[in-house]
Write an enzyme that holds these catalytic residues in place. Sequence first.
Site, short mmCIF file in Angstrom:
data_model
loop_
_atom_site.label_atom_id
_atom_site.label_comp_id
_atom_site.label_asym_id
_atom_site.label_seq_id
_atom_site.Cartn_x
_atom_site.Cartn_y
_atom_site.Cartn_z
N ASN A 187 -59.99 28.00 17.69
CA ASN A 187 -60.36 27.13 18.81
C ASN A 187 -61.52 27.82 19.50
O ASN A 187 -61.33 28.79 20.21
CB ASN A 187 -59.17 26.96 19.76
CG ASN A 187 -59.55 26.19 21.01
OD1 ASN A 187 -60.64 25.62 21.10
ND2 ASN A 187 -58.65 26.17 21.99
N TRP A 188 -62.70 27.32 19.24
CA TRP A 188 -63.91 27.97 19.78
C TRP A 188 -64.06 27.75 21.28
O TRP A 188 -64.89 28.39 21.91
CB TRP A 188 -65.16 27.45 19.06
CG TRP A 188 -65.28 27.84 17.62
CD1 TRP A 188 -64.39 28.57 16.88
CD2 TRP A 188 -66.39 27.56 16.76
NE1 TRP A 188 -64.87 28.75 15.60
CE2 TRP A 188 -66.10 28.12 15.50
CE3 TRP A 188 -67.59 26.87 16.92
CZ2 TRP A 188 -66.97 28.03 14.42
CZ3 TRP A 188 -68.45 26.76 15.84
CH2 TRP A 188 -68.15 27.34 14.60
N LYS A 189 -63.31 26.81 21.83
CA LYS A 189 -63.44 26.47 23.25
C LYS A 189 -64.91 26.16 23.57
O LYS A 189 -65.60 25.60 22.72
CB LYS A 189 -62.86 27.59 24.12
CG LYS A 189 -61.43 27.93 23.67
CD LYS A 189 -60.68 28.85 24.58
CE LYS A 189 -59.28 29.08 24.02
NZ LYS A 189 -58.47 29.94 24.88
N HIS B 183 -54.12 21.13 25.11
CA HIS B 183 -54.32 22.57 25.33
C HIS B 183 -54.07 22.89 26.81
O HIS B 183 -54.40 22.10 27.69
CB HIS B 183 -55.75 22.97 24.93
CG HIS B 183 -55.90 24.45 24.86
ND1 HIS B 183 -56.10 25.21 25.98
CD2 HIS B 183 -55.85 25.31 23.81
CE1 HIS B 183 -56.17 26.49 25.62
NE2 HIS B 183 -56.02 26.58 24.30
N GLU C 220 -55.60 24.70 28.80
CA GLU C 220 -56.81 24.65 29.63
C GLU C 220 -57.14 23.22 30.03
O GLU C 220 -57.64 22.97 31.13
CB GLU C 220 -57.98 25.31 28.89
CG GLU C 220 -57.79 26.84 28.85
CD GLU C 220 -58.39 27.53 27.65
OE1 GLU C 220 -59.25 26.93 26.96
OE2 GLU C 220 -58.00 28.67 27.38
N GLU D 201 -48.28 28.02 22.61
CA GLU D 201 -49.20 28.95 23.26
C GLU D 201 -48.71 29.28 24.66
O GLU D 201 -48.95 28.52 25.61
CB GLU D 201 -50.60 28.32 23.37
CG GLU D 201 -51.22 27.96 22.04
CD GLU D 201 -52.74 27.95 22.11
OE1 GLU D 201 -53.36 28.72 21.37
OE2 GLU D 201 -53.31 27.20 22.92
N GLY E 283 -56.06 34.47 26.20
CA GLY E 283 -57.25 35.14 26.71
C GLY E 283 -56.96 36.35 27.58
O GLY E 283 -57.84 36.86 28.25
N SER F 192 -53.93 35.35 22.19
CA SER F 192 -54.36 36.71 21.84
C SER F 192 -53.92 37.12 20.43
O SER F 192 -53.56 38.28 20.20
CB SER F 192 -53.88 37.72 22.88
OG SER F 192 -54.38 37.37 24.16
N GLY G 56 -58.21 31.81 19.73
CA GLY G 56 -59.34 31.61 20.62
C GLY G 56 -60.40 32.67 20.40
O GLY G 56 -61.19 32.60 19.46
N GLY G 57 -60.40 33.68 21.24
CA GLY G 57 -61.44 34.72 21.24
C GLY G 57 -61.75 35.29 19.86
O GLY G 57 -62.93 35.42 19.49
P1 13P Z 1 -57.00 33.50 22.75
O1 13P Z 1 -56.80 33.75 21.28
O2 13P Z 1 -58.40 33.80 23.21
O3 13P Z 1 -55.94 34.13 23.59
O4 13P Z 1 -56.85 31.92 22.98
C1 13P Z 1 -55.75 31.28 22.45
C2 13P Z 1 -55.94 29.83 22.59
O5 13P Z 1 -55.94 29.29 23.68
C3 13P Z 1 -56.18 29.04 21.38
O6 13P Z 1 -56.11 27.70 21.64
#
Ligand code: 13P
Length: 251
Positions: free
Chosen positions: A9-11, A94, A96, A166, A172, A212, A233-234
């Site tokens: 998930n590149w956000k 998600h 967010e 999640e 994050g 994470s 994510g990251g």
């Molecule tokens: P991180 O891997 O950066 O914690 O993010 C997880 C995430 O929200 C994937 O959708």
Amino acid sequence: MRKAVIAGNWKMNKTPEEARQLVSDLKPLVKGASCEVVVCVPAVDIAAAREAAKGSNIHIGAQNVHFAKSGAYTGELSAEMLVKSGVEYVIIGHSERRQYFGETDATVNQRVKAAVEAGLKVILCVGEKKEEREASYTDALVEYQTLIALTGLENKQVEQIIIAYEPVWAIGTGLTATDEQANETIGVIRAALARKYGKNVAKKVRIQYGGSMKPSNVKGLMAQPEIDGGLIGGASLKAEDFSAIVNYDAE
Ligand code: 13P
């Protein structure tokens, strides 16, 4: 046996040119993967990522979808638009989106239905906040979030849904649920699916862990019997890290 699915998930990261580069870099690194490989990219990167992924095992996903077929919804994208752009997967609900953009369980459900009807593969996100875990609400909450999001789907459609557990406190933050915590809560989600849709449906649904996840913890998480993949994510923003996660089971 459920096939593992690892999705990035590149956000809100990467321009089209950067997307093209990252997908091109990933291609040779993930080509022997035993799992399904997906990158969920910003809408403006879809064309570049798709073009770069041609002839590879990398599938393209989006990060949200609107529930209406078309109309006066400035800034939104319909499921058909995504499908016609070559998108196969879509993240819905998600944390967010729930936290910063006011998405509710009801709109998440509407989005899931629209996406499924259009033939998109849904990655439905659920998960508790830190204070909810501390108050022992995790199980009830993830069960509720899951079942309400799937309301109105047929058993055959539910089987195809990918759920991403999640925990919000792990996103994050560098904090990861322990292997056992993640496995246990994913087990709770599967048990809820079994009660509502029957064991046969529940055992087909793939449930990812997200929060994470990185090269150093993927093996332990993926060794858990309930965990069928990851939403990253990251660590999905660097070819080296994402490919190491995707190749978690390589020698
Ligand atoms: P991180 O891997 O950066 O914690 O993010 C997880 C995430 O929200 C994937 O959708």
